[in-house]
Design an enzyme around this catalytic site. Structure first.
Site, PDB file in Angstrom:
ATOM      1  N   LYS A 111       0.811  -1.217   0.000  1.00 58.45           N
ATOM      2  CA  LYS A 111       0.000   0.000   0.000  1.00 58.45           C
ATOM      3  C   LYS A 111       0.843   1.265   0.000  1.00 58.45           C
ATOM      4  CE  LYS A 111      -4.321  -1.493   2.212  1.00 58.45           C
ATOM      5  NZ  LYS A 111      -5.228  -1.241   3.342  1.00 58.45           N
ATOM      6  N   LYS A 113      -4.763  -9.995  -6.457  1.00 54.94           N
ATOM      7  CA  LYS A 113      -5.953 -10.128  -5.612  1.00 54.94           C
ATOM      8  C   LYS A 113      -7.003  -9.084  -6.007  1.00 54.94           C
ATOM      9  CE  LYS A 113      -6.337  -8.207  -1.570  1.00 54.94           C
ATOM     10  NZ  LYS A 113      -7.412  -7.779  -0.682  1.00 54.94           N
ATOM     11  N   LYS A 116     -10.222  -3.369  -3.157  1.00 49.77           N
ATOM     12  CA  LYS A 116     -11.059  -2.172  -3.228  1.00 49.77           C
ATOM     13  C   LYS A 116     -10.331  -0.994  -3.830  1.00 49.77           C
ATOM     14  CE  LYS A 116     -13.936  -2.783   0.846  1.00 49.77           C
ATOM     15  NZ  LYS A 116     -13.854  -2.559   2.282  1.00 49.77           N
TER      16      LYS A 116
END
Ligand code: AMP
Ligand code: TRP
Length: 329
Positions: free
Chosen positions: A112, A194, A197
């Site tokens: 992230k 994966k 969101k």
């Protein structure tokens, strides 16, 4: 005595079938066996920038989606993390017991923070300490999550063990509960990644509130390979992921599914998969629409949820404060 289940979900982006198949469905399926606490983790959500109005709307949206998915308030409490300040307080305390090295190993942070470098918020780095606090405050036995949360669960167990060894038994050691099938649903536009969101490209994920046409279009444009046979073969990630989704929604066995599509092409399989998803989500979507029209009802469910579980969190926090001898009371 029933074992206690705790899990959390962030009120960001749109809930997609990865969340549903990897987590929410299992929360619902096992809720009669356990005492369940489900938390909408808004403090985690702000570890990346959030528009205030959107955060509020998403918090309600997720609450309504959980209820529409079958979370039963007689068996489960649903609440918002920031309603119970013990979460933030215990997170701070736990962060004082977590070595930097443990945190630096967290792969989710590495992924992230990749693009942000020096400007990455400290909150994103210590995110797992808040997650550990969520779980440990409720003396949780079981944490049903998708595979991406496994490493955070290990850190939670490590910090609980460490605190217990310094101060004596304080926290229950939680066990992760990760489904055998569906723990890692892959992206439709790139089955080597994966489903998540943060990806906003429209053919990436199917959201629980997508229209029938959106679902058809996304499934038809899902990336596969140039082969023909419809087989559960993990070395062909695109078709394997779609077959897994088909299996989870229909409950059929792998051999039944392979037999059903023997000699048929990808297009035919995809068309049927889209209809299966549409049919499975329709009842959930209509329950959702009824619930979200009553924002006051949803808010009252969340307020009640917090008042139901607050005393558990406060009791654990009081014990922690006493053990450390914080304050002079
Ligand atoms: P989040 O949206 O990050 O708050 O995740 C909520 C829950 O959904 C967690 O238990 C995740 O592990 C699970 N989850 C998220 N993405 C996936 C996925 N692609 N496949 C399976 N489970 C997932
Ligand atoms: N980090 C989790 C996720 O992104 C959400 C979460 C926060 C959670 N606190 C939790 C999950 C406690 C399980 C238990 O998916």
């Amino acid at each position: 005595m029933k074992k206690r289940v705790f899990s959390g979900i962030q009120p960001t982006g749109s809930i997609y079938i990865g969340n549903y198949l990897g987590a929410i469905r299992h929360w619902v399926a096992t809720q009669a066996e356990f005492e369940n606490i489900f938390c909408i983790v808004d403090l985690h959500a702000i570890s990346i920038p959030q528009e205030p109005e959107t955060l509020k709307a998403k918090t309600r949206e997720i609450a309504a989606l959980l209820l529409a998915s079958g979370v039963d308030l007689k068996q489960s409490a649903v609440f918002v993390q920031s309603h119970i300040s013990a979460h933030a307080e215990l997170a701070w305390i736990l962060s004082c017991f977590i070595p930097m090295g443990w945190m630096q190993r967290m792969t989710q942070f590495k992924e992230k923070s990749q693009k942000q470098k020096e400007s990455v918020p400290v909150g994103l780095f210590i995110y797992p300490a808040l997650m550990a606090a969520d779980i440990l405050l409720y003396q949780t036995d079981l944490v049903p999550v998708g595979e991406d949360q496994k490493q955070h669960l290990e850190l939670t167990r490590d910090v609980a063990r460490r605190f217990n060894s310094f101060y004596g038994q304080t926290f229950t050691l939680p066990e992760p509960s990760i489904p055998k099938l569906g723990a890692r649903i892959m992206a439709l536009n790139d089955p080597t990644k994966k489903m998540s969101k943060s990806e906003i490209r429209s053919a990436h994920a199917i959201h629980l509130l997508d229209s029938s046409d959106e679902i058809r279009w996304k499934i038809m444009s899902a990336v596969t390979d140039s082969r023909r046979e419809i087989r559960f073969d993990a070395s062909r990630p695109g078709i394997y992921n779609l077959l897994t989704i088909y299996q989870l929604f229909t409950g059929l066995s792998t051999s039944e599914i392979e037999a059903r599509f023997e000699g048929k092409g990808y297009a035919e399989f995809k068309r049927e998969l889209a209809e299966v998803i549409i049919e499975s989500l329709q009842p959930l979507q209509s329950r959702y629409r009824a619930l979200i029209a009553e924002a006051n009802y949803v808010d009252s469910v969340l307020a009640e949820g917090a008042s139901k579980v607050r005393s558990i969190a406060e009791k654990t926090l009081a014990t922690v404060r006493e053990k450390i001898e914080l304050g002079t009371r």
